[in-house]
Every structure is written in C-alpha cells, then in structure tokens.
Design a protein around this motif. Sequence first.
Motif: not given
Length: 238
Positions: A154-160
């Motif tokens: 979730x964090x990586x998807x949101x950041x990217x």
Amino acid sequence: MTDTPAALREAHHADVSGGWLRPAVFGAMDGLVTNIALIAGVGGGGVSPRNIVLTGVAGLVAGAISMALGEYTSVRSANEQLAAEVAKERRELERHPEAEARELAQHWVARGLPEDLATQVAEAVRHNPEQALRMHIQEELGVDPDERPDPWTAAFSSFLCFSVGALVPLLPYLLGATSLALALAVGGLGLFVAGAIVARFTNRRWWSGGLRQLLLGAAAAAATYLIGTLIGVQGGLG
C-alpha cells in the motif's frame, strides 16, 4: 484435474484485497489534484515559472512521502486491530465453544438458513478450530482473516502513483514552457485519463469516470486559483 465452472468464474474476479488498488488510485488522483491546485494557486498569485516549479516539486516530494507513511500506518493499524480481534475470538472459542457454535448458527439463520441445518453445520464446524475461527470472523467482522492487505504494498503503490500524478502538471514547465494554462490543461488531461483507467476496474463507462475526475480537479483548481489571485493582488505579488 480440470477446473470446475465455479472455480473458473472465481478466477475472473478482480483482486480487491491485495492492498494496492485503493492506495494506487487514491495516490494518483491525490497527486494530480494536489499539484494542479498548487500550481493554479501560486500561478494565480502571479509568481514566476521558476517558483511554480519549486512549489510543484516540493508538493510532489512532501505529498508522496506523506501519502506513503499514511497508507503504511493505516493498513498496519487495521491489520493489528484485526489480529487483536482474531485473538479475542480464538479465546472465546476455546472457553465457550458451545455458545459460540449457537451464535454462529444464529448468524446463518438470520441469513435465511433453516435453523436445523444452521445448527448442524455450526456443530460440524466447531470440531475444526481454525475453520470455526475463520467462519466467526467472517460472520461477525465481515472480513477474511487470511486476506490482509500488505502495508508495504500500500505504501509503495501510494508513493509511486502520487509521484506520477503530481509530475503530470509540472511537465510543461520542466520541458521549458511558461504557460499556466498549458500546465493546467495537461493536468486536466491527466485527470481525465486517470479517471478513465480507474473506470476499467469498476465497469463504469470510461468517459464518465474521466469526466468525473476532470470536474472534481477543475473545481479544486478554480478554488485555489481564485484564492491565489486575491492574495497576489492584495499582497502585491502580481
């Protein structure tokens, strides 16, 4: 072994519990709207293109980090809360198995099963502790304890996706243009495309999803442009 028709239908369902789609969509839309609104606001205030780029880049970095941290904390906290509820239900099943079986049967009766059948199934499930636990969690909390979203995903998807979305309205300036209208038009196109792509996941009409996001982003940009214009005029920034 060949797959049954039910299994084949199941394979065609979208993954709604993997933890990446919601933060990806939210991140991309938030990145687009945030930087479109920021650029419209400072542009309306009459600042130079260089300061618009500085504002946009700062918004991109700060927003992407904030979104990633927020998603990680949110998903991690939800998983920890679910784990606590699972542990609580496990203790109840160990201490009061008969009462819990009756409670499970009542859930099924409320859904329309005959009481005799619901009681029989609940008693059969009671002798398989892990299956009983799963059934109770699904009925009482409405979630599958084995399908928890990954906070890092979730964090990586949101950041990217926030970064990509926030970069779109900055592209004209980064490529040498100085027109606020062009930057906002590119951002609007990005909103429409993002909305159309999301519509593919939800079986909405692509143009409807795109238009909805475009109108929402335009409303945010109009509000910040007006505020920027008023502040710029009053403060002598123009």
